[in-house]
Design an enzyme around this catalytic site. Structure first.
Site, mmCIF file in Angstrom:
data_model
loop_
_atom_site.group_PDB
_atom_site.id
_atom_site.type_symbol
_atom_site.label_atom_id
_atom_site.label_comp_id
_atom_site.label_asym_id
_atom_site.label_seq_id
_atom_site.Cartn_x
_atom_site.Cartn_y
_atom_site.Cartn_z
ATOM 1 N N SER A 5 0.863 -1.184 0.000
ATOM 2 C CA SER A 5 0.000 0.000 0.000
ATOM 3 C C SER A 5 0.894 1.227 0.000
ATOM 4 O O SER A 5 2.066 1.143 0.387
ATOM 5 C CB SER A 5 -0.848 -0.009 1.285
ATOM 6 O OG SER A 5 -1.529 1.227 1.443
ATOM 7 N N TYR B 298 -2.232 -1.470 10.392
ATOM 8 C CA TYR B 298 -2.174 -1.552 8.929
ATOM 9 C C TYR B 298 -0.859 -0.980 8.406
ATOM 10 O O TYR B 298 -0.181 -1.592 7.578
ATOM 11 C CB TYR B 298 -3.371 -0.784 8.355
ATOM 12 C CG TYR B 298 -3.580 -0.927 6.868
ATOM 13 C CD1 TYR B 298 -4.304 -1.993 6.342
ATOM 14 C CD2 TYR B 298 -3.076 0.018 5.974
ATOM 15 C CE1 TYR B 298 -4.518 -2.110 4.971
ATOM 16 C CE2 TYR B 298 -3.279 -0.089 4.614
ATOM 17 C CZ TYR B 298 -4.013 -1.155 4.112
ATOM 18 O OH TYR B 298 -4.223 -1.274 2.760
HETATM 19 P P1 NAD Z 1 -11.479 -6.165 -0.140
HETATM 20 O O1 NAD Z 1 -12.088 -6.075 1.227
HETATM 21 O O2 NAD Z 1 -12.309 -5.806 -1.324
HETATM 22 O O3 NAD Z 1 -10.865 -7.617 -0.377
HETATM 23 C C1 NAD Z 1 -10.139 -8.291 0.621
HETATM 24 C C2 NAD Z 1 -10.039 -9.752 0.257
HETATM 25 O O4 NAD Z 1 -9.322 -10.430 1.295
HETATM 26 C C3 NAD Z 1 -11.412 -10.435 0.158
HETATM 27 O O5 NAD Z 1 -11.376 -11.388 -0.882
HETATM 28 C C4 NAD Z 1 -11.537 -11.127 1.511
HETATM 29 O O6 NAD Z 1 -12.406 -12.255 1.503
HETATM 30 C C5 NAD Z 1 -10.086 -11.545 1.727
HETATM 31 N N1 NAD Z 1 -9.789 -11.868 3.114
HETATM 32 C C6 NAD Z 1 -9.995 -11.121 4.223
HETATM 33 N N2 NAD Z 1 -9.624 -11.816 5.312
HETATM 34 C C7 NAD Z 1 -9.176 -13.016 4.873
HETATM 35 C C8 NAD Z 1 -8.648 -14.168 5.523
HETATM 36 N N3 NAD Z 1 -8.524 -14.236 6.863
HETATM 37 N N4 NAD Z 1 -8.291 -15.219 4.774
HETATM 38 C C9 NAD Z 1 -8.432 -15.177 3.414
HETATM 39 N N5 NAD Z 1 -8.912 -14.118 2.751
HETATM 40 C C10 NAD Z 1 -9.278 -13.058 3.479
HETATM 41 O O7 NAD Z 1 -10.187 -5.239 -0.049
HETATM 42 P P2 NAD Z 1 -9.220 -4.625 -1.184
HETATM 43 O O8 NAD Z 1 -9.339 -3.157 -1.072
HETATM 44 O O9 NAD Z 1 -9.409 -5.283 -2.485
HETATM 45 O O10 NAD Z 1 -7.804 -5.013 -0.550
HETATM 46 C C11 NAD Z 1 -6.936 -5.970 -1.114
HETATM 47 C C12 NAD Z 1 -5.515 -5.648 -0.702
HETATM 48 O O11 NAD Z 1 -5.161 -4.370 -1.230
HETATM 49 C C13 NAD Z 1 -5.317 -5.558 0.810
HETATM 50 O O12 NAD Z 1 -4.069 -6.123 1.161
HETATM 51 C C14 NAD Z 1 -5.305 -4.067 1.054
HETATM 52 O O13 NAD Z 1 -4.587 -3.731 2.216
HETATM 53 C C15 NAD Z 1 -4.624 -3.579 -0.207
HETATM 54 N N6 NAD Z 1 -4.845 -2.171 -0.487
HETATM 55 C C16 NAD Z 1 -6.105 -1.688 -0.698
HETATM 56 C C17 NAD Z 1 -6.265 -0.346 -0.969
HETATM 57 C C18 NAD Z 1 -7.616 0.257 -1.229
HETATM 58 O O14 NAD Z 1 -7.696 1.478 -1.300
HETATM 59 N N7 NAD Z 1 -8.665 -0.527 -1.412
HETATM 60 C C19 NAD Z 1 -5.166 0.500 -1.023
HETATM 61 C C20 NAD Z 1 -3.894 -0.025 -0.791
HETATM 62 C C21 NAD Z 1 -3.748 -1.369 -0.532
#
Ligand code: NAD
Length: 260
Positions: free
Chosen positions: A142, A155
């Protein structure tokens, strides 16, 4: 050539992981999906990716807080697909609260899912990648792996840790044909971000509209959310031969956030 390679994408039932899984499948890779959600919806997604892109897709409900389930995920992928060539450590959760009130169990869960799961899946798959002389490890970190924001102690710590893990494993694998990189997205409008808008509003004492304008998009000079497809495109590129010398990096895809 990426076509015919076998990939595991953790946390790919939603958001960024699903977008990356779709992108890898479109590039001809077989993909193991992982994550939580409605069983019928997950199966429909699995079938859609397979039929749209003409690849094999599998699903594992492995819980990223449980090292034994992560090892079993790697084993299942090896047995069903023959090898694991690409892993995308993407599963992640968020919790927004001042540190003095931050629940200890939320700290533990965030460190387990956002950081330790990447260690466990890397540990379970990199030996075979090195032995075959080709592999790609992509860690979805991130912008918060590079800079901090208040109220996100677990985080930010986990994501800085992911970048440290990325650099270390990249050095260990440098002569083996295996590259290891972190992608550092800015804000992407996924369920993870949508859920934290009311929490951030509470923590800062402002409205939800003010959170989007003054907190989220204020961090991004482009003043727009990053698109999932932009992240998928980078993941596919990192899997290509053209990216063979890119390793140990933390690549921001953040609309200029960390340039400030
Ligand atoms: P999201 O909530 O849409 O997806 C998260 C995914 O992780 C889902 O498929 C969920 O089922 C899975 N998950 C959660 N807990 C779990 C567990 N214990 N075991 C297996 N799977 C599990 O979130 P997102 O925004 O798509 O985030 C995905 C990644 O991107 C994360 O690592 C997040 O930190 C990172 N990220 C997101 C953003 C943003 O703005 N959305 C920005 C930077 C980084």
């Amino acid at each position: 050539m990426t076509a015919g390679k076998n990939a595991i994408v953790t946390g790919s039932t939603s958001g960024i992981g699903l977008g990356i899984a779709d992108g890898l499948a479109a590039a001809g890779m077989n993909v193991v999906l992982n994550g939580f959600g409605d069983a019928g919806e997950i199966e429909a997604t699995r079938q859609r990716l397979a039929e749209t892109h003409g690849v094999t897709t599998l699903y594992s409900g492995a819980d990223m807080t449980k090292p034994a389930e992560i090892e079993a995920l790697a084993q299942m992928a090896r047995e069903e697909l023959g090898s694991v060539d690409v892993i995308v450590n993407n599963a992640g959760i968020q919790h927004v609260e001042a540190i003095e009130d931050f629940p200890a169990e939320k700290w533990d869960a965030i460190i387990a899912i956002n950081l330790s799961s990447a260690f466990h899946l890397t540990r379970a798959t990199i030996g075979d990648m090195k032995a075959r002389g080709w592999g790609r490890i992509i860690n979805v970190a991130s912008a918060h792996g590079l800079v901090a924001s208040p109220y996100k102690s677990a985080y930010v710590a986990a994501k800085h840790g992911v970048i440290g893990l990325t650099k270390t494993v990249a050095l260990e694998a440098a002569e083996s044909g295996v590259t290891v990189n972190a992608i550092c997205p800015g804000y992407v409008k996924t369920p993870l971000v949508e859920k934290q808008i009311p929490d951030t509003a509470r923590a800062r004492g402002i409205t939800e509209e003010e959170v989007v304008r003054d907190v989220l998009l204020a961090a991004q000079p482009t003043k727009r959310f990053v698109d999932v497809d932009e992240l998928a495109g980078l993941a596919v590129f990192l899997c290509s031969d053209a990216a063979a010398s890119i390793t140990g990096t933390a690549l921001p895809v953040d609309g200029g956030w960390v340039a400030q």
